[in-house]
Design an enzyme around this catalytic site. Structure first.
Site, mmCIF file in Angstrom:
data_model
loop_
_atom_site.group_PDB
_atom_site.id
_atom_site.type_symbol
_atom_site.label_atom_id
_atom_site.label_comp_id
_atom_site.label_asym_id
_atom_site.label_seq_id
_atom_site.Cartn_x
_atom_site.Cartn_y
_atom_site.Cartn_z
ATOM 1 N N GLN A 104 -2.008 10.573 1.421
ATOM 2 C CA GLN A 104 -2.360 9.830 2.627
ATOM 3 C C GLN A 104 -2.496 10.799 3.809
ATOM 4 O OE1 GLN A 104 0.083 5.904 2.902
ATOM 5 N NE2 GLN A 104 1.317 7.335 1.701
ATOM 6 N N HIS A 122 -7.039 9.040 3.141
ATOM 7 C CA HIS A 122 -7.196 8.663 4.549
ATOM 8 C C HIS A 122 -8.059 9.653 5.307
ATOM 9 C CE1 HIS A 122 -3.257 6.130 4.365
ATOM 10 N NE2 HIS A 122 -4.279 5.543 3.788
ATOM 11 N N CYS A 130 -20.708 12.145 12.175
ATOM 12 C CA CYS A 130 -21.570 11.703 13.280
ATOM 13 C C CYS A 130 -21.668 10.179 13.283
ATOM 14 C CB CYS A 130 -22.969 12.320 13.124
ATOM 15 S SG CYS A 130 -24.098 11.766 14.425
ATOM 16 N N CYS A 133 -25.907 9.654 12.839
ATOM 17 C CA CYS A 133 -26.640 9.934 11.590
ATOM 18 C C CYS A 133 -25.715 9.984 10.380
ATOM 19 C CB CYS A 133 -27.413 11.263 11.721
ATOM 20 S SG CYS A 133 -26.355 12.720 11.679
ATOM 21 N N GLY A 190 7.672 11.262 0.150
ATOM 22 C CA GLY A 190 7.557 11.306 1.605
ATOM 23 C C GLY A 190 6.636 10.282 2.215
ATOM 24 N N THR A 191 6.670 9.041 1.704
ATOM 25 C CA THR A 191 5.894 7.988 2.359
ATOM 26 C C THR A 191 6.784 6.774 2.604
ATOM 27 O OG1 THR A 191 3.922 6.565 2.260
ATOM 28 C CG2 THR A 191 5.004 7.058 0.157
ATOM 29 N N ASN A 216 12.526 10.844 -1.073
ATOM 30 C CA ASN A 216 12.442 10.457 0.335
ATOM 31 C C ASN A 216 13.812 10.662 0.960
ATOM 32 O OD1 ASN A 216 12.098 8.871 2.809
ATOM 33 N ND2 ASN A 216 10.227 8.116 1.838
HETATM 34 C C1 BV8 Z 1 -7.677 -1.381 4.721
HETATM 35 C C2 BV8 Z 1 -5.304 7.797 9.582
HETATM 36 C C3 BV8 Z 1 -9.156 -3.075 4.010
HETATM 37 C C4 BV8 Z 1 -4.852 8.019 10.937
HETATM 38 C C5 BV8 Z 1 -3.991 6.156 8.538
HETATM 39 C C6 BV8 Z 1 -3.607 -6.438 10.012
HETATM 40 C C7 BV8 Z 1 -4.830 -6.132 10.588
HETATM 41 C C8 BV8 Z 1 -5.686 -5.139 10.080
HETATM 42 C C9 BV8 Z 1 -5.305 -4.430 8.959
HETATM 43 C C10 BV8 Z 1 -4.069 -4.751 8.395
HETATM 44 C C11 BV8 Z 1 -3.230 -5.725 8.899
HETATM 45 N N1 BV8 Z 1 -2.116 -5.780 8.129
HETATM 46 C C12 BV8 Z 1 -2.233 -4.864 7.147
HETATM 47 C C13 BV8 Z 1 -3.411 -4.239 7.292
HETATM 48 C C14 BV8 Z 1 -3.943 -3.186 6.468
HETATM 49 C C15 BV8 Z 1 -3.632 -1.867 7.165
HETATM 50 C C16 BV8 Z 1 -2.140 -1.615 7.099
HETATM 51 O O1 BV8 Z 1 -1.625 -1.356 6.024
HETATM 52 N N2 BV8 Z 1 -1.455 -1.695 8.265
HETATM 53 C C17 BV8 Z 1 -0.030 -1.434 8.256
HETATM 54 C C18 BV8 Z 1 0.370 -0.831 9.622
HETATM 55 C C19 BV8 Z 1 0.692 -2.745 7.976
HETATM 56 N N3 BV8 Z 1 -4.326 -0.881 6.381
HETATM 57 C C20 BV8 Z 1 -5.595 -0.568 6.691
HETATM 58 O O2 BV8 Z 1 -6.165 -0.996 7.664
HETATM 59 C C21 BV8 Z 1 -6.280 0.320 5.681
HETATM 60 N N4 BV8 Z 1 -7.571 -0.231 5.389
HETATM 61 O O3 BV8 Z 1 -6.710 -2.032 4.370
HETATM 62 O O4 BV8 Z 1 -8.989 -1.770 4.494
HETATM 63 C C22 BV8 Z 1 -9.121 -3.947 5.238
HETATM 64 C C23 BV8 Z 1 -10.191 -3.887 6.127
HETATM 65 C C24 BV8 Z 1 -10.167 -4.710 7.253
HETATM 66 C C25 BV8 Z 1 -9.080 -5.573 7.492
HETATM 67 C C26 BV8 Z 1 -7.989 -5.597 6.587
HETATM 68 C C27 BV8 Z 1 -8.009 -4.782 5.473
HETATM 69 C C28 BV8 Z 1 -6.468 1.715 6.262
HETATM 70 C C29 BV8 Z 1 -5.135 2.429 6.237
HETATM 71 C C30 BV8 Z 1 -5.340 3.865 6.687
HETATM 72 C C31 BV8 Z 1 -4.951 3.966 8.127
HETATM 73 N N5 BV8 Z 1 -5.030 5.374 8.516
HETATM 74 N N6 BV8 Z 1 -4.144 7.414 8.864
HETATM 75 C C32 BV8 Z 1 -4.497 9.461 11.051
HETATM 76 O O5 BV8 Z 1 -3.731 9.992 10.205
HETATM 77 O O6 BV8 Z 1 -4.986 10.041 12.039
HETATM 78 S S1 BV8 Z 1 -2.466 5.605 8.082
HETATM 79 C C33 BV8 Z 1 -1.234 6.683 8.585
HETATM 80 O O7 BV8 Z 1 -0.035 6.131 8.003
HETATM 81 C C34 BV8 Z 1 -1.315 8.089 8.016
HETATM 82 O O8 BV8 Z 1 -2.452 8.325 7.213
HETATM 83 C C35 BV8 Z 1 -0.094 8.179 7.111
HETATM 84 O O9 BV8 Z 1 -0.306 8.960 6.027
HETATM 85 C C36 BV8 Z 1 0.039 6.753 6.744
HETATM 86 C C37 BV8 Z 1 1.272 6.335 6.047
HETATM 87 O O10 BV8 Z 1 2.364 6.858 6.730
HETATM 88 P P1 BV8 Z 1 3.336 7.820 5.878
HETATM 89 O O11 BV8 Z 1 2.506 8.904 5.283
HETATM 90 O O12 BV8 Z 1 4.124 6.992 4.943
HETATM 91 O O13 BV8 Z 1 4.216 8.465 6.992
HETATM 92 P P2 BV8 Z 1 5.451 7.778 7.755
HETATM 93 O O14 BV8 Z 1 5.725 8.573 8.973
HETATM 94 O O15 BV8 Z 1 5.204 6.305 7.870
HETATM 95 O O16 BV8 Z 1 6.673 7.949 6.727
HETATM 96 C C38 BV8 Z 1 7.148 9.243 6.441
HETATM 97 C C39 BV8 Z 1 8.144 9.060 5.308
HETATM 98 O O17 BV8 Z 1 8.603 10.348 4.914
HETATM 99 C C40 BV8 Z 1 9.370 8.263 5.704
HETATM 100 O O18 BV8 Z 1 9.721 7.393 4.644
HETATM 101 C C41 BV8 Z 1 10.457 9.350 5.880
HETATM 102 O O19 BV8 Z 1 11.738 8.863 5.504
HETATM 103 C C42 BV8 Z 1 10.018 10.383 4.912
HETATM 104 N N7 BV8 Z 1 10.388 11.757 5.259
HETATM 105 C C43 BV8 Z 1 10.441 12.331 6.492
HETATM 106 N N8 BV8 Z 1 10.771 13.627 6.370
HETATM 107 C C44 BV8 Z 1 10.914 13.880 5.043
HETATM 108 C C45 BV8 Z 1 10.672 12.689 4.328
HETATM 109 N N9 BV8 Z 1 10.738 12.599 2.987
HETATM 110 C C46 BV8 Z 1 11.063 13.735 2.322
HETATM 111 N N10 BV8 Z 1 11.294 14.918 2.928
HETATM 112 C C47 BV8 Z 1 11.234 15.028 4.271
HETATM 113 N N11 BV8 Z 1 11.491 16.213 4.866
HETATM 114 ZN ZN ZN Z 2 -25.903 13.150 13.871
#
Ligand code: BV8
Ligand code: ZN
Length: 242
Positions: A104, A122, A130, A133, A190-191, A216
């Site tokens: 992710q 992601h 763009c 285009c 790590g998610t 995690n």
């Molecule tokens: C989709 C790009 C079909 C940004 C990202 C209501 C309205 C609209 C949509 C939704 C809705 N409800 C649900 C949805 C669907 C939505 C969604 O899931 N929302 C969530 C908030 C509920 N999903 C989408 O929209 C997806 N598309 O479903 O299309 C659709 C179409 C239209 C309408 C509905 C559905 C698109 C999802 C992609 C979004 N883009 N990233 C960017 O990065 O710039 S998501 C963003 O969160 C990042 O990509 C990231 O990777 C991702 C997940 O987060 P994590 O990687 O898990 O990171 P996080 O910080 O959360 O957790 C870290 C973990 O690591 C923790 O557990 C921590 O304990 C642990 N940790 C920390 N340190 C360590 C560790 N573990 C081990 N070692 C360590 N040292």
């Molecule tokens: Zn262009």
């Protein structure tokens, strides 16, 4: 063979007898490289949450603000390097006949560590697209001039990243589901297990009979589903699995 006193030993035994491994990673695997996670204490930027800025609506409303956030992340990530967890996964790719990595993360650290059998579901913070285009190009300018425009047609460039409310690439989804359905072992590293569709990947693998391991710092919604939960830092735990 000594009894598997530790959970690590149980996972190592499983990995020693399988030929098919799939891995799902999130921001936690890059935390030890110094890349902030999304939902941890250091996850905010100017008090914005990712859900506020990583949307097509936010970009349409204020492309400058969204580009300032991505430029800040690009500048930060440009100085970071893969950690032992990233390198271990690149080694696993060489060692297991059937291996696939679903990430992710958009930071490019898996690719920098040598992983090639991967789906960046992601997107990639080092690619731009763009809005006019559709051309996708690699862009490593740090800083990136705001607002960046397409060399080909002059259109406004956006990050080549999947935002909330946008669908993932069909090819990435197909490749991910295939890897989840055919794997004997799934490692989830790590998610937080909150963002869909990645949050639904563990049940898919479970359904197909995979042995699931979660690495995690904390418990997540996936934890109740997995066979083994290894609590610890990915950069310390993952290298122990090989
Ligand atoms: C989709 C790009 C079909 C940004 C990202 C209501 C309205 C609209 C949509 C939704 C809705 N409800 C649900 C949805 C669907 C939505 C969604 O899931 N929302 C969530 C908030 C509920 N999903 C989408 O929209 C997806 N598309 O479903 O299309 C659709 C179409 C239209 C309408 C509905 C559905 C698109 C999802 C992609 C979004 N883009 N990233 C960017 O990065 O710039 S998501 C963003 O969160 C990042 O990509 C990231 O990777 C991702 C997940 O987060 P994590 O990687 O898990 O990171 P996080 O910080 O959360 O957790 C870290 C973990 O690591 C923790 O557990 C921590 O304990 C642990 N940790 C920390 N340190 C360590 C560790 N573990 C081990 N070692 C360590 N040292
Ligand atoms: Zn262009």
């Amino acid at each position: 063979m000594a009894s598997c006193a530790s959970k690590i030993c149980e996972v190592k035994a499983r990995l020693a007898t399988t030929g098919s491994v799939t891995v799902l990673t999130g921001a936690g695997i890059s935390a030890d490289s110094g890349v902030p996670t999304f939902r941890g204490a250091d996850g905010l930027w100017r008090n914005f949450k990712a859900e506020d800025l990583a949307t097509p609506e936010a970009f349409a409303r204020d492309p400058r603000l969204v580009w300032e956030w991505y430029n800040w992340r690009r500048e930060l990530i440009a100085t970071k390097h893969p950690n032992p967890a990233h390198y271990t996964l690149a080694e696993m790719e060489r060692r297991f006949p059937r291996f696939w990595l679903i990430t992710q993360n958009v930071d490019g650290l898996h690719r920098a560590a040598g992983s090639r059998k991967l789906s960046e579901i992601h997107g990639d913070i080092w690619k731009v697209r763009c809005t006019r285009c559709g051309a996708v190009t690699e862009n490593r300018d740090v800083p990136i001039p705001i607002l960046p425009s397409c060399a080909g047609c002059g259109g406004l460039l956006r990050p080549h990243i999947v935002w909330f409310g946008e669908t993932l690439a069909a090819e990435d989804l197909a490749r991910s589901f295939a890897a989840l359905q055919q794997c004997e072992v799934l490692l989830i590293i790590g998610t937080s297990g909150i963002v869909y569709p990645a949050a639904s990947f563990a049940p898919v693998a479970k359904q197909a009979g995979a042995f699931i391991v979660e690495i995690n710092l904390d418990a997540t919604p996936n934890s109740s589903l997995v066979d083994v939960s290894l609590r610890g830092r990915a950069s310390e735990v993952v290298p122990e699995l090989l």
